[in-house]
Structure formats: C-alpha cells, structure tokens
Design an enzyme around this catalytic site. Structure first.
Site, PDB file in Angstrom:
ATOM      1  CD  GLU A 277      30.276  29.686  50.788  1.00  0.00           C
ATOM      2  OE1 GLU A 277      30.224  29.177  52.068  1.00  0.00           O
ATOM      3  OE2 GLU A 277      30.060  30.705  50.633  1.00  0.00           O
ATOM      4  CG  HIS A 298      52.645  44.913  33.124  1.00  0.00           C
ATOM      5  ND1 HIS A 298      53.895  45.499  32.149  1.00  0.00           N
ATOM      6  CD2 HIS A 298      51.506  45.742  33.018  1.00  0.00           C
ATOM      7  CE1 HIS A 298      53.180  46.410  31.504  1.00  0.00           C
ATOM      8  NE2 HIS A 298      51.925  46.582  31.910  1.00  0.00           N
ATOM      9  CE  LYS A 412      31.597  28.240  59.881  1.00  0.00           C
ATOM     10  NZ  LYS A 412      30.253  28.321  59.374  1.00  0.00           N
TER      11      LYS A 412
END
Length: 424
Positions: A277, A298, A412
């Site tokens: 951010e 792995h 948003k």
C-alpha cells in the site's frame, strides 16, 4: 537487538557499490529522520512517544483491565491497518492471561460472519470498532451486525457498556458514541492506518490480549533512536531500503519474505500491506509476498530455486530460542533411517533448514536477512518500528509518496455505486 545482513546479496550488489549509494543518498535519510513537512499529517508514528507515551500506555492498560474484567472475548472490528498489527503480534507472541481476540470487519462473507457469531455464543463479549473515517464498508457492516448481536443478547444498556469505538475526534463515530454511551478512544490524528502499530488502535487490543505493551513500546522507542540518529552507512533500516532500490533498478520487482517460524505467519500479512500500500503506485513498486517454510519449500521453493529471476528474498529470523522453543528428539524404537537426528533439538534442526535454504537460494537470487535476538514483546516492537521506517525510506528512494493510497479508493467507488450509496 535487530540486525540486517546483505552478505548473501553481494554477488548481485557489490558492497562498495552499496556503500557509495548510501553516501550519495544521505540527504534522503536526513529527510526521513527529521520528518518532511509535506508528510506532516502522516508522520505521527515517527516519534513513538507522540502516541505511545507513558500517559497513553497507563490509560490504555487501565481500560484493558476493565475490559478483561467484563469479557473473555474481545472482537476487533477493522480491516487492513486497523487489525493487522494486533493479529501479527498476538499470533507471534501467543500471550497468556488475557482475553481471546476475534477479528471482524475484514470480510463480507456471509459464511464467515455467521461462523464468527456462532463462535461468540457462550463467551462474554466486548467489541471494538476501529474506523478512522467510519465510511469503510467492511468494518461498518460488521459493526452493525455485532452491535445488534450485543443488544439482542445483553439488552441495549448493557450492550452499550460492551462497545468500544476507536475513531477520529469530531467524526460521526464519536457522535454515535456520545449518543449511545459507548466508550470512545481517539484515533491518532496524524497517522495513517498501516502505520498505527504503536498507537491506541493496536495498543488497546494488545493489552486486552495480555501483551506487555510497555515492553513493545520500549523496543520501538529503542529502534526509533537508532533509525533517527545513525548515519547512512550504519543505519540498517536505510541500508535495507537502499538494497531494495538497487535491486529494483536491476529488474527485481518481487520481494519474498521467507520465514521458518510459523508465528510470523500474520506478521507477513502486516509486512505485505505495509509495503504494497505504501509503494505500489505511479506504475512502480516492489510486489511483496511471503513464504512460510518449511511447508512452502515443497511448493514455492521450487519456483524460487529454478523459476524466472524476478524476485529477491528477505529472510526473517530469530537468533536465540525463547521459553518453549526447545524440543529434543529422542532415540528410536525402530530402524526408521532417521538415526542421525537422535538427541537433536528441533530448534537446531529448523535452523539447519533455514541456513541450507538461504545458501541454496543465494546461489541464484539476492538474499537478505533481518534477524532479532528473541521473539518476545520487546523485539516485536523493534520489528514494527524498523520496518515502518524502512518502508518510508524505501518509498522516498523509489520516488513515490509512501503515505497515500489512491488505488484503494477505486474499488470503493464502484462498490458503493453497486450497493446504492450516493457518491460524489
């Protein structure tokens, strides 16, 4: 004590080149240490005592004690910077004697929210809604859901005594608290969400959980002194930021935070938010990801060793074992082929795995190491401040504003429109 080691990256960035770059960019460090005027509304965290002084800690501990007397479960309602530090620290330290912390406000999944409510049954509950501007949908919707849950369960008057809100003074959230009798805790006025680690946003839930917040703050304060006084070639946080920038210039666009201690699992989420951010803007920024070893040796380990050369690795390590970190493997009652492990401590076995992995990965990509002496309250405070300072310096070297987040607003606006909320 925290140590930064770039030795395993010297094949890619020679030591003399790094030293020259540090001297060349000394003025960037000086600006970070002093705090730039253009970022004045975001730099409250730079001085630990500004929002975590003794008076604040005393007040926070007193409120936490009152909450623990009321409840065995504390629901922290927040998203991103409003819950990541608490979750990272509680998971790393596993404190005893405090309340259980439940996290809400970070999902819109009906299944997960229903599961959370069911999990609260049979427990005494206090909730804390953390919302700087009280406009973000995820925590706002969870606060409504949990507020209604408390009223239905305890009645309106008792529910009010079990609601805490952490928000901006003068905000609609404070108005709501005054009208309904909820406890109100001020949100640091000049600190953005992802930099709130050493403010009441997190000090309160951490104290409720049983974390020694005085030790946490002391570790951060000690680190502040070193970050803000050491020169460019002695300043480990600035060295880390400089190495990141030099690697970016060489085309390394992904940073993998690797760790062999599962207690760092949620710390890695805090790290990812802090750097993603802060740096991911203007078409720039190193992409932060994490790998929990040994499990991911792995899976992701194959890519790291033999995949495309786009990433570098930063290992997070603990130097010395703490209480509970020792487990000796005894002899065997059968011939299982693992006799070479007889009498060895899993602490040492895990260390051997870490050192072998770092050596193998360093053959093909730059590897850095951030090391603390022990995994305890004091050293968690050290890590939190050190990475925050390094992130600010890294953003400055990269040429982006480390404190805004314009890209977060894009989804948003579309979401509010889809849900019928008026947007300007």
């Amino acid at each position: 004590m925290l140590r930064f080691d770039a030795t395993y990256a010297e094949r890619f960035i020679p030591a003399d080149e790094l030293e020259a770059y540090l001297d060349e960019r000394a003025e960037v460090l000086m600006r970070c240490q002093a705090g730039e005027e253009r970022y004045a509304d975001s730099l409250g965290w730079l001085s630990v005592d500004a929002w975590a002084g003794e008076e604040t800690v005393e007040r926070t501990c007193a409120l936490a004690e009152r909450i623990r007397a009321q409840a065995d479960t504390f629901v922290l309602i927040g998203v991103g910077g409003s819950n990541n530090t608490t979750r990272a620290t509680v998971a790393a330290l596993a404190p005893e004697g405090g309340a259980r912390i439940v996290y809400a406000g970070n999902t819109l999944s009906a299944w997960e929210l229903r599961r959370m409510l069911e999990d609260l049954d049979g427990h005494d509950v206090v909730i804390d809604c953390v919302a700087k501007n009280f406009e973000t949908l995820e925590p706002g919707s969870s606060f409504r859901l949990l507020r209604q849950y408390l009223v239905e369960r305890y009645g309106r008057e008792e529910a009010a005594r079990r609601i805490v809100c952490t928000g901006t003074i003068g905000s609609p959230l404070e108005d709501l608290c005054r009208a309904e009798g909820y406890t109100f805790v001020p949100f640091a006025t000049d600190v953005g969400g992802r930099f709130t680690a050493l403010t009441e946003v997190h000090l309160l839930p951490l104290a409720v959980a049983g974390v020694d917040i005085r030790a946490l703050v002391a570790g951060a304060r000690e680190t502040e002194h070193s970050c803000r006084t050491a020169g460019p070639t002695q300043n480990d946080a600035f060295r880390y930021a400089a190495v990141r920038k030099l690697l970016w210039d060489r085309g390394y666009q992904v940073e993998l935070l690797g760790f062999f201690e599962p207690r760092f699992r949620w710390f890695s989420k805090w790290f990812e938010q802090l750097f993603a951010e802060s740096e991911g803007k203007d078409g720039r920024g190193i992409f932060p990801v994490a790998a929990e070893y040994c499990e991911e040796l792995h899976s992701l380990g194959q890519y790291v060793q033999d995949g495309t050369r786009q990433l570098f690795e930063t290992f997070l390590d603990v130097r010395e074992p703490g209480p509970g970190d020792s487990l000796v493997l005894g002899g065997t009652d059968v011939e299982d082929g693992f006799g070479y492990l007889d009498g060895k401590d899993f602490w040492d076995i895990n260390k051997a795995s870490f050192e072998a992995t770092r050596a193998a990965h360093a053959e093909v990509l730059p590897c850095l190491t951030v090391e603390i002496d022990q995994l305890d309250d004091h050293h968690l405070g050290t890590l939190l401040y050190w990475f925050a300072f390094a992130c600010m310096a890294s953003g400055e070297l990269l040429g982006v504003n480390p404190f805004d987040q314009p890209g977060v607003e894009a989804y948003k606006m579309l979401m509010f429109r889809a849900l019928g909320k008026g947007v300007g």
